[in-house]
Design an enzyme around this catalytic site. Structure first.
Site, PDB file in Angstrom:
ATOM      1  N   ASN A  10      51.530  18.956 -38.766  1.00 14.77           N
ATOM      2  CA  ASN A  10      50.621  19.952 -38.193  1.00 14.77           C
ATOM      3  C   ASN A  10      51.226  21.326 -38.426  1.00 14.77           C
ATOM      4  O   ASN A  10      52.227  21.678 -37.802  1.00 14.77           O
ATOM      5  CB  ASN A  10      50.435  19.681 -36.695  1.00 14.77           C
ATOM      6  N   TRP A  11      50.615  22.079 -39.330  1.00  8.85           N
ATOM      7  CA  TRP A  11      51.187  23.375 -39.705  1.00  8.85           C
ATOM      8  C   TRP A  11      50.763  24.494 -38.763  1.00  8.85           C
ATOM      9  O   TRP A  11      51.156  25.648 -38.965  1.00  8.85           O
ATOM     10  CB  TRP A  11      50.790  23.713 -41.147  1.00  8.85           C
ATOM     11  N   LYS A  12      49.943  24.172 -37.794  1.00  8.96           N
ATOM     12  CA  LYS A  12      49.537  25.132 -36.753  1.00  8.96           C
ATOM     13  C   LYS A  12      49.083  26.463 -37.379  1.00  8.96           C
ATOM     14  O   LYS A  12      48.473  26.479 -38.433  1.00  8.96           O
ATOM     15  CB  LYS A  12      50.663  25.299 -35.735  1.00  8.96           C
ATOM     16  N   HIS A  98      44.963  18.427 -29.107  1.00  7.34           N
ATOM     17  CA  HIS A  98      46.372  18.835 -29.129  1.00  7.34           C
ATOM     18  C   HIS A  98      46.690  19.611 -27.844  1.00  7.34           C
ATOM     19  O   HIS A  98      45.835  20.320 -27.311  1.00  7.34           O
ATOM     20  CB  HIS A  98      46.660  19.703 -30.362  1.00  7.34           C
ATOM     21  N   GLU A 100      48.200  22.238 -27.282  1.00  3.63           N
ATOM     22  CA  GLU A 100      47.976  23.686 -27.333  1.00  3.63           C
ATOM     23  C   GLU A 100      46.498  24.007 -27.178  1.00  3.63           C
ATOM     24  O   GLU A 100      46.136  25.058 -26.631  1.00  3.63           O
ATOM     25  CB  GLU A 100      48.552  24.241 -28.637  1.00  3.63           C
ATOM     26  N   GLU A 170      52.032  12.869 -27.389  1.00  7.58           N
ATOM     27  CA  GLU A 170      52.891  14.048 -27.510  1.00  7.58           C
ATOM     28  C   GLU A 170      53.178  14.581 -26.112  1.00  7.58           C
ATOM     29  O   GLU A 170      52.363  15.296 -25.526  1.00  7.58           O
ATOM     30  CB  GLU A 170      52.226  15.116 -28.385  1.00  7.58           C
ATOM     31  N   GLY A 176      57.854  21.823 -29.330  1.00  5.51           N
ATOM     32  CA  GLY A 176      58.364  23.151 -29.642  1.00  5.51           C
ATOM     33  C   GLY A 176      59.481  23.611 -28.733  1.00  5.51           C
ATOM     34  O   GLY A 176      59.828  24.783 -28.701  1.00  5.51           O
ATOM     35  N   SER A 216      58.946  17.404 -31.057  1.00  3.27           N
ATOM     36  CA  SER A 216      60.269  17.694 -31.621  1.00  3.27           C
ATOM     37  C   SER A 216      60.794  16.540 -32.484  1.00  3.27           C
ATOM     38  O   SER A 216      61.960  16.148 -32.392  1.00  3.27           O
ATOM     39  CB  SER A 216      61.274  18.041 -30.513  1.00  3.27           C
ATOM     40  N   GLY A 237      55.550  18.934 -35.957  1.00  2.00           N
ATOM     41  CA  GLY A 237      55.232  20.355 -35.907  1.00  2.00           C
ATOM     42  C   GLY A 237      56.180  21.169 -36.771  1.00  2.00           C
ATOM     43  O   GLY A 237      56.048  21.236 -37.994  1.00  2.00           O
ATOM     44  N   GLY A 238      57.165  21.787 -36.135  1.00  2.00           N
ATOM     45  CA  GLY A 238      58.057  22.716 -36.828  1.00  2.00           C
ATOM     46  C   GLY A 238      58.748  22.129 -38.047  1.00  2.00           C
ATOM     47  O   GLY A 238      58.872  22.801 -39.083  1.00  2.00           O
TER      48      GLY A 238
END
Length: 253
Positions: A10-12, A98, A100, A170, A176, A216, A237-238
């Site tokens: 997921n490149w957000k 998600h 967010e 999640e 994050g 994470s 994610g990151g």
């Protein structure tokens, strides 16, 4: 029941179109020839078409996803994008619910369900995200929260449609933050989710649903997470924003 692992990035709200194409090409190269797992990447809306073009024709099990979708074919929904619009640029998967979207933009279970039902009606494969906040975990409400998100998120989803759904657990407190659930904590909730799906549907179907872990995920913990019996992949994610780290996660052992 054999479930093909799915490693999803997921490149957000990161990467310009050129940056996204460069990363997509690197990801495609890193999973070239793999047949025992699937890879998914979800760039921003503005990069979907270019990324799909970049990975099309690659000898790689890679799919392009959107990070959200509306439930209608078209209409007065400023800021939204429809399933046919996504399909028009080569998208066949979508991330829904998600944390967010839930906690920053206020999307509740009813809206997530509406998006999910709409996605299925148009033939998109949804990834339904569920997970508890730190407060809910500390109050002992992890299972209650996840069960409610599952029940409401999957309302009116029939068994034949459920075969297309992917679930992602999640824990919000691990997204994050650098914190991650232990493999035992993750497996415990994944097993709970699968049992909840047995109650909502039936065992054979529940055993076929892929349940991803997100929170994470890193090269350092992917192998131990993927060794758990009910963890069928990762929603990253990151670490998905760096070609080298995502390649290591894709090529878990």
């Amino acid at each position: 029941m054999t479930r093909k692992p799915l490693i999803a990035g997921n490149w957000k709200m990161y990467l310009t179109r050129a940056e996204a194409v460069k990363l997509a090409s690197a990801v495609a190269a890193s999973c070239k020839g793999l047949t025992d797992r699937e890879v998914m990447i979800a760039p921003a809306f503005t990069s979907l078409a270019a990324v799909n073009e970049a990975v099309s024709g690659a000898d790689a099990p890679i799919r392009v996803a959107a990070q959200n979708v509306a439930w209608e074919e078209q209409g007065a929904y400023t800021g939204e994008i429809s399933p046919p619009m996504l399909q028009d640029v080569g998208v066949d998967m979508v991330i829904l619910g998600h944390s967010e979207r839930r906690h920053v933009f206020g999307e509740d279970n009813a809206m997530v369900n509406r998006r999910l039902v709409g996605a299925l009606q148009f033939g998109l494969t949804p990834i339904l995200c569920v997970g508890e906040t730190l407060e809910e975990r500390e109050q002992g409400n992890t299972f209650k929260t996840v069960e409610e998100q599952l029940k409401q998120g999957l309302q009116d989803v029939q068994a034949n449609q459920m075969q297309q759904v992917v679930v992602a657990y999640e824990p919000v407190w691990a997204i994050g933050t650098g914190k991650t659930a232990t493999k035992e904590q993750a497996q415990e909730v994944h097993a709970f989710i699968r049992n909840a799906l047995v109650t909502l549907y039936e065992k054979t179907l529940a055993d076929s649903v892929r349940i991803l872990y997100g929170g994470s995920v890193k090269p350092e913990n992917i192998d131990s997470l993927m060794a758990q019996p009910d963890i069928d992949g990762a929603l990253v994610g990151g670490a998905a924003l760096q070609a080298e780290s995502f390649a290591r996660i894709i090529n878990f052992t």
